[in-house]
Motif scaffolding. Structure first.
Motif, PDB file in Angstrom:
ATOM      1  N   VAL A 217       0.919  -1.018   0.132  1.00  0.00           N
ATOM      2  CA  VAL A 217      -0.078  -0.221  -0.120  1.00  0.00           C
ATOM      3  C   VAL A 217       0.956   1.127  -0.051  1.00  0.00           C
ATOM      4  O   VAL A 217       2.062   1.032   0.274  1.00  0.00           O
ATOM      5  CB  VAL A 217      -0.868   0.204   1.360  1.00  0.00           C
ATOM      6  CG1 VAL A 217      -1.997  -1.146   1.185  1.00  0.00           C
ATOM      7  CG2 VAL A 217      -0.062   0.135   2.419  1.00  0.00           C
ATOM      8  N   ALA A 218       0.374   2.387  -0.462  1.00  0.00           N
ATOM      9  CA  ALA A 218       1.159   3.687  -0.466  1.00  0.00           C
ATOM     10  C   ALA A 218       1.381   3.989   1.045  1.00  0.00           C
ATOM     11  O   ALA A 218       0.525   3.863   1.886  1.00  0.00           O
ATOM     12  CB  ALA A 218       0.281   4.688  -1.236  1.00  0.00           C
ATOM     13  N   GLN A 219       2.494   4.407   1.270  1.00  0.00           N
ATOM     14  CA  GLN A 219       2.982   4.972   2.687  1.00  0.00           C
ATOM     15  C   GLN A 219       1.985   6.120   3.353  1.00  0.00           C
ATOM     16  O   GLN A 219       1.735   5.923   4.414  1.00  0.00           O
ATOM     17  CB  GLN A 219       4.488   5.476   2.630  1.00  0.00           C
ATOM     18  CG  GLN A 219       5.028   5.686   4.047  1.00  0.00           C
ATOM     19  CD  GLN A 219       6.289   6.298   4.227  1.00  0.00           C
ATOM     20  OE1 GLN A 219       7.101   5.642   3.299  1.00  0.00           O
ATOM     21  NE2 GLN A 219       6.783   7.149   4.885  1.00  0.00           N
ATOM     22  N   PRO A 220       1.723   7.002   2.414  1.00  0.00           N
ATOM     23  CA  PRO A 220       0.530   8.315   2.969  1.00  0.00           C
ATOM     24  C   PRO A 220      -0.820   7.326   3.340  1.00  0.00           C
ATOM     25  O   PRO A 220      -1.203   7.930   4.410  1.00  0.00           O
ATOM     26  CB  PRO A 220       0.545   9.086   1.788  1.00  0.00           C
ATOM     27  CG  PRO A 220       1.768   9.058   0.914  1.00  0.00           C
ATOM     28  CD  PRO A 220       2.072   7.462   1.059  1.00  0.00           C
ATOM     29  N   VAL A 221      -1.062   6.756   2.948  1.00  0.00           N
ATOM     30  CA  VAL A 221      -2.400   5.737   3.254  1.00  0.00           C
ATOM     31  C   VAL A 221      -2.250   5.046   4.704  1.00  0.00           C
ATOM     32  O   VAL A 221      -2.872   5.346   5.325  1.00  0.00           O
ATOM     33  CB  VAL A 221      -2.912   4.666   2.134  1.00  0.00           C
ATOM     34  CG1 VAL A 221      -3.958   3.964   2.785  1.00  0.00           C
ATOM     35  CG2 VAL A 221      -2.956   5.119   0.956  1.00  0.00           C
ATOM     36  N   LEU A 222      -1.055   4.482   4.773  1.00  0.00           N
ATOM     37  CA  LEU A 222      -0.820   3.997   6.108  1.00  0.00           C
ATOM     38  C   LEU A 222      -0.421   5.013   7.145  1.00  0.00           C
ATOM     39  O   LEU A 222      -0.909   4.835   8.400  1.00  0.00           O
ATOM     40  CB  LEU A 222       0.772   3.078   5.892  1.00  0.00           C
ATOM     41  CG  LEU A 222       0.692   1.874   6.888  1.00  0.00           C
ATOM     42  CD1 LEU A 222      -0.172   0.906   6.801  1.00  0.00           C
ATOM     43  CD2 LEU A 222       2.081   1.239   6.444  1.00  0.00           C
ATOM     44  N   SER A 223       0.180   6.137   6.740  1.00  0.00           N
ATOM     45  CA  SER A 223       0.416   7.259   7.913  1.00  0.00           C
ATOM     46  C   SER A 223      -0.788   7.641   8.098  1.00  0.00           C
ATOM     47  O   SER A 223      -1.150   7.997   9.425  1.00  0.00           O
ATOM     48  CB  SER A 223       1.273   8.137   7.163  1.00  0.00           C
ATOM     49  OG  SER A 223       2.379   7.599   6.894  1.00  0.00           O
ATOM     50  N   ARG A 224      -1.812   8.014   7.174  1.00  0.00           N
ATOM     51  CA  ARG A 224      -3.273   8.470   7.594  1.00  0.00           C
ATOM     52  C   ARG A 224      -3.949   7.483   8.610  1.00  0.00           C
ATOM     53  O   ARG A 224      -4.539   7.858   9.339  1.00  0.00           O
ATOM     54  CB  ARG A 224      -4.138   8.632   6.278  1.00  0.00           C
ATOM     55  CG  ARG A 224      -3.444   9.852   5.544  1.00  0.00           C
ATOM     56  CD  ARG A 224      -4.705  10.308   4.524  1.00  0.00           C
ATOM     57  NE  ARG A 224      -4.832   9.322   3.460  1.00  0.00           N
ATOM     58  CZ  ARG A 224      -4.059   9.243   2.542  1.00  0.00           C
ATOM     59  NH1 ARG A 224      -3.331  10.120   2.035  1.00  0.00           N
ATOM     60  NH2 ARG A 224      -4.313   8.555   1.467  1.00  0.00           N
ATOM     61  N   GLN A 225      -3.940   6.066   8.402  1.00  0.00           N
ATOM     62  CA  GLN A 225      -4.720   5.261   9.169  1.00  0.00           C
ATOM     63  C   GLN A 225      -4.090   5.216  10.592  1.00  0.00           C
ATOM     64  O   GLN A 225      -4.927   5.159  11.470  1.00  0.00           O
ATOM     65  CB  GLN A 225      -4.555   3.970   8.564  1.00  0.00           C
ATOM     66  CG  GLN A 225      -5.068   3.748   7.354  1.00  0.00           C
ATOM     67  CD  GLN A 225      -5.033   2.343   6.551  1.00  0.00           C
ATOM     68  OE1 GLN A 225      -3.953   1.579   6.832  1.00  0.00           O
ATOM     69  NE2 GLN A 225      -6.029   1.971   5.538  1.00  0.00           N
ATOM     70  N   VAL A 226      -2.891   5.301  10.741  1.00  0.00           N
ATOM     71  CA  VAL A 226      -2.152   5.216  11.971  1.00  0.00           C
ATOM     72  C   VAL A 226      -2.657   6.747  12.719  1.00  0.00           C
ATOM     73  O   VAL A 226      -2.751   6.731  13.908  1.00  0.00           O
ATOM     74  CB  VAL A 226      -0.889   4.882  11.901  1.00  0.00           C
ATOM     75  CG1 VAL A 226       0.044   5.178  13.477  1.00  0.00           C
ATOM     76  CG2 VAL A 226      -0.355   3.638  11.461  1.00  0.00           C
ATOM     77  N   ARG A 227      -2.516   7.690  12.055  1.00  0.00           N
ATOM     78  CA  ARG A 227      -2.913   8.881  12.451  1.00  0.00           C
ATOM     79  C   ARG A 227      -4.354   9.118  12.855  1.00  0.00           C
ATOM     80  O   ARG A 227      -4.636   9.535  14.010  1.00  0.00           O
ATOM     81  CB  ARG A 227      -2.327  10.239  11.477  1.00  0.00           C
ATOM     82  CG  ARG A 227      -2.842  11.725  11.974  1.00  0.00           C
ATOM     83  CD  ARG A 227      -2.111  12.086  13.372  1.00  0.00           C
ATOM     84  NE  ARG A 227      -2.505  13.177  13.692  1.00  0.00           N
ATOM     85  CZ  ARG A 227      -2.422  13.461  15.228  1.00  0.00           C
ATOM     86  NH1 ARG A 227      -1.823  12.743  15.887  1.00  0.00           N
ATOM     87  NH2 ARG A 227      -2.590  14.777  15.586  1.00  0.00           N
ATOM     88  N   ALA A 228      -5.175   8.525  12.058  1.00  0.00           N
ATOM     89  CA  ALA A 228      -6.586   8.530  12.511  1.00  0.00           C
ATOM     90  C   ALA A 228      -6.885   7.633  13.832  1.00  0.00           C
ATOM     91  O   ALA A 228      -7.748   7.991  14.664  1.00  0.00           O
ATOM     92  CB  ALA A 228      -7.385   7.697  11.514  1.00  0.00           C
TER      93      ALA A 228
END
Length: 303
Positions: free
Chosen positions: A27-38
């Motif tokens: 998966v794209a790293q920004p997607v993973l970052s948004r999920q953890v941030r959420a």
């Protein structure tokens, strides 16, 4: 708490890096970052601190990771339990068994069915091969064991094993005989089922080829009744090894193989070829074939 976000957090924690986790998950790293941030926003906690080589868990992150593993494991167990319930055979299946094997197969089949498919129901019907094939074609039966069935595009036929026909008679009359030539069968009064039954068809077909006149003195469509009449001295029977053993050991009767030529009957598992078999029918068919091979192992090994 969003379960997908929790899974993303666990992958990052185990990889020690957003980039490594994104690569492993494809998966794209920004997607993973948004999920953890959420997830952090939802929990009102900071879960990671950045380091020169990736990320490290905060105290809140370490606590959540311990709980997260337990949560994921519980969800996986729930999914497996529900999947097992969906895949466990349910319903009712009707099985046809030939008289020569019914007695020997009934208890093992009930035991195995109860053990492997406890939530399903089993009905067993005893009948000659010609009747079982008819019942299968009409939809009255789901599957069965028959001897040497006629080819039928509506019926799927799976050979299980072969059995030879033997001459069965009083032990005293057959004492000392190790076999009987087909050409000599004309001197034995025979007790046979009605015309059309498979053992009789095999015998009559070979009699025509060998120009042997069979002496059929009584027609009886019941294996136990045929054997009772043999005991009573009314004649001899031409049946498989398993027909005699299927009625229990009896010192008053004996069997000798018919040879020159041997008369071979093929035991087959049959079921509908026009409709897809549900899991219950497939599982029962596998069980029935396995048990038939086990029960007839001695007889099939003699061929």
């Amino acid at each position: 708490m969003n379960f997908q976000h929790l899974q993303a957090f666990i992958h990052v924690a185990e990889a020690g890096s957003f980039s490594k986790a994104a690569l492993l998950l494809d998966v794209a790293q920004p997607v993973l970052s948004r999920q953890v941030r959420a997830l952090e926003v939802d929990l009102r906690e900071t879960l990671f601190t950045r380091t020169g080589r990736g990320v490290a868990l905060t105290e809140a992150g370490r606590q959540l990771l311990a709980h997260g593993h337990a949560i994921v494991q519980s969800v996986d167990q729930a999914r497996q339990a529900l999947h097992g319930q969906r895949s466990e055979p349910l319903g009712r299946v009707t099985v046809g068994l030939p008289p020569s094997l019914a007695r020997r197969l009934t208890q093992p089949l009930v035991d195995g069915f109860h053990r492997e498919m406890p939530r399903a129901r089993l009905a067993m019907v005893e009948g000659f091969s010609m009747h079982i094939s008819e019942w299968l074609s009409s939809g009255r039966m789901d599957l069965g064991l028959v001897y040497t069935p006629e080819p039928d595009p509506d019926i799927e036929i799976r050979p299980v094993l072969q059995e030879r026909l033997c001459l069965i008679g009083p032990a005293a009359a057959l004492a000392g005989m190790d076999g009987v030539r087909f050409a000599d069968l004309g001197r034995f009064p025979l007790l046979m089922p009605q015309r059309g039954q498979i053992f009789r068809k095999l015998m009559e077909a070979q009699a025509t080829l060998s120009q042997v006149q069979l002496d059929v003195v009584w027609e009886v469509s019941s294996v136990p009744a045929i054997l009772d009449l043999v005991r009573g001295g009314y004649g001899y029977a031409a049946l498989t090894d398993s027909a005699l053993r299927g009625q229990g050991l009896d010192a008053s009767l004996a069997e000798v193989p018919i040879h020159s030529p041997q008369i071979i009957s093929t035991l087959c598992l049959v079921q509908s070829a026009t409709k897809k078999a549900p899991p219950l029918v497939r599982r029962t068919a596998e069980l029935l074939q396995r048990l038939a091979l086990e029960v007839c192992a001695v007889e099939s090994g003699r061929l």
